[in-house]
Design an enzyme around this catalytic site. Sequence first.
Site, PDB file in Angstrom:
ATOM      1  N   SER A  10     -10.565   3.055   7.510  1.00 53.64           N
ATOM      2  CA  SER A  10     -10.575   3.571   6.151  1.00 53.64           C
ATOM      3  C   SER A  10     -11.000   2.415   5.256  1.00 53.64           C
ATOM      4  CB  SER A  10      -9.180   4.078   5.754  1.00 53.64           C
ATOM      5  OG  SER A  10      -9.164   4.462   4.393  1.00 53.64           O
ATOM      6  N   ARG A  38       4.871   1.809  10.130  1.00 49.90           N
ATOM      7  CA  ARG A  38       4.772   3.049   9.367  1.00 49.90           C
ATOM      8  C   ARG A  38       5.751   4.045   9.982  1.00 49.90           C
ATOM      9  NH1 ARG A  38      -1.827   3.460   8.374  1.00 49.90           N
ATOM     10  NH2 ARG A  38      -2.019   1.443   7.312  1.00 49.90           N
ATOM     11  N   ASP A  87       0.844  -1.185   0.000  1.00 51.42           N
ATOM     12  CA  ASP A  87       0.000   0.000   0.000  1.00 51.42           C
ATOM     13  C   ASP A  87       0.884   1.240   0.000  1.00 51.42           C
ATOM     14  OD1 ASP A  87      -1.830   1.977   0.433  1.00 51.42           O
ATOM     15  OD2 ASP A  87      -2.780   1.045   2.160  1.00 51.42           O
ATOM     16  N   ASP A 145     -14.168   7.129   5.513  1.00 53.30           N
ATOM     17  CA  ASP A 145     -13.597   6.845   6.821  1.00 53.30           C
ATOM     18  C   ASP A 145     -14.695   6.783   7.872  1.00 53.30           C
ATOM     19  OD1 ASP A 145     -11.071   6.902   5.742  1.00 53.30           O
ATOM     20  OD2 ASP A 145     -10.591   8.916   6.463  1.00 53.30           O
ATOM     21  N   GLU A 148     -10.271   8.341  13.906  1.00 53.34           N
ATOM     22  CA  GLU A 148     -10.563   7.495  12.738  1.00 53.34           C
ATOM     23  C   GLU A 148     -10.296   6.039  13.100  1.00 53.34           C
ATOM     24  OE1 GLU A 148      -8.381   6.127   8.744  1.00 53.34           O
ATOM     25  OE2 GLU A 148      -8.377   8.300   9.066  1.00 53.34           O
ATOM     26  N   GLN A 156      -4.177  -3.891  12.670  1.00 53.48           N
ATOM     27  CA  GLN A 156      -5.565  -3.738  12.268  1.00 53.48           C
ATOM     28  C   GLN A 156      -6.118  -5.038  11.698  1.00 53.48           C
ATOM     29  OE1 GLN A 156      -5.187  -0.448   9.463  1.00 53.48           O
ATOM     30  NE2 GLN A 156      -5.233  -1.817   7.718  1.00 53.48           N
TER      31      GLN A 156
END
Length: 339
Positions: free
Chosen positions: A255, A113, A59, A239, A252, A128
């Site tokens: 997504s 990340r 991604d 979102d 959030e 996640q």
Amino acid sequence: MKLITKEFAKEKYSQIDYKEMQVLIKEIKDIFQAQLTMELDLLRVSAPLFVEAATGLNDDLSGSERKVEFTVKESEGTTLSIVQSLAKWKRVALHKYGFKTGEGLYTDMNAIRRDDVMDETHSFYVDQWDWEKIITREQRTPEYLKSVVEKIVKSIAITSRHIQSITKAKLPVISDKVFWIDSQTLLDMYPTKTPEEREYEIAKLHKTVFITKIGPKLTDGVAHSMRSPDYDDWKLNGDIIFYHEVLDCALELSSMGIRVDAESLKQQLKATDKEYKLEKFEYHQNIRDDVLPLTIGGGIGQSRMCQLILGRAHIGEVQAGYWKPEHIKICEAHGIKLL
């Protein structure tokens, strides 16, 4: 970092000791997974921690984040890339594993990340539930997207109510009534505010919100949030955002969206000057040539969900990670116990 500039809502914050926290985290994950798989007809599968960089399966997120990569000793010239999410891999897996229309998969995704900014809701480590489901062309509609969003929110709310029933801690109430708004309408409502400020205003007002059509530039010339052009269809994505009362912020949690078909892929690659991907990567060619199935999918933050349901002031209370020494001192001064 919000804790430097303002106090969090201590009157809405319950202390939970380390052992009970671990019990509650596991319970949240067990209950939510069971509920989500029932609502969306999903099968758990194993997923990679890294993919070959040359495949284009990783991604790109907004396109600016640096991936964590390493070379392979036994295979000279091969570079592997730690996943940032499994948005593309899942669609390939559905095809490879022989899933049928209406069936889907989910997996535990763990990512690094490295360019995320550490604060109360962000860390370098991302965990996640990544999920993906095969749909028909007729289901590529806002109405179908809405029905799936409502099932996910329902699963979160059911999990929250269960956790409230097994602990004495004072926990926030999660609203399962979703307010639906597109990113352009949100800009029109708050034209002088930043995207983050707009999310805060609408989340505080409606508690549970789904912001749609994220990716294309709005009338102010800026996208609400940058999105890779090669997985979500920007007209059919969004979102899921909740109001986090302890931190007084928009959080959030997911997504997601209906994925690109051949036509929307071409349009979005052209809009972002990334048409070269159609010639470079098999993944993009397989969408263009209708080899891969039409799908809907997304990611749902595990630690973020635990932070929301348990009313935590810092994601480090539900996730073991790295924090700067000064960051740890600030949390200690506020009575926040990081794992």
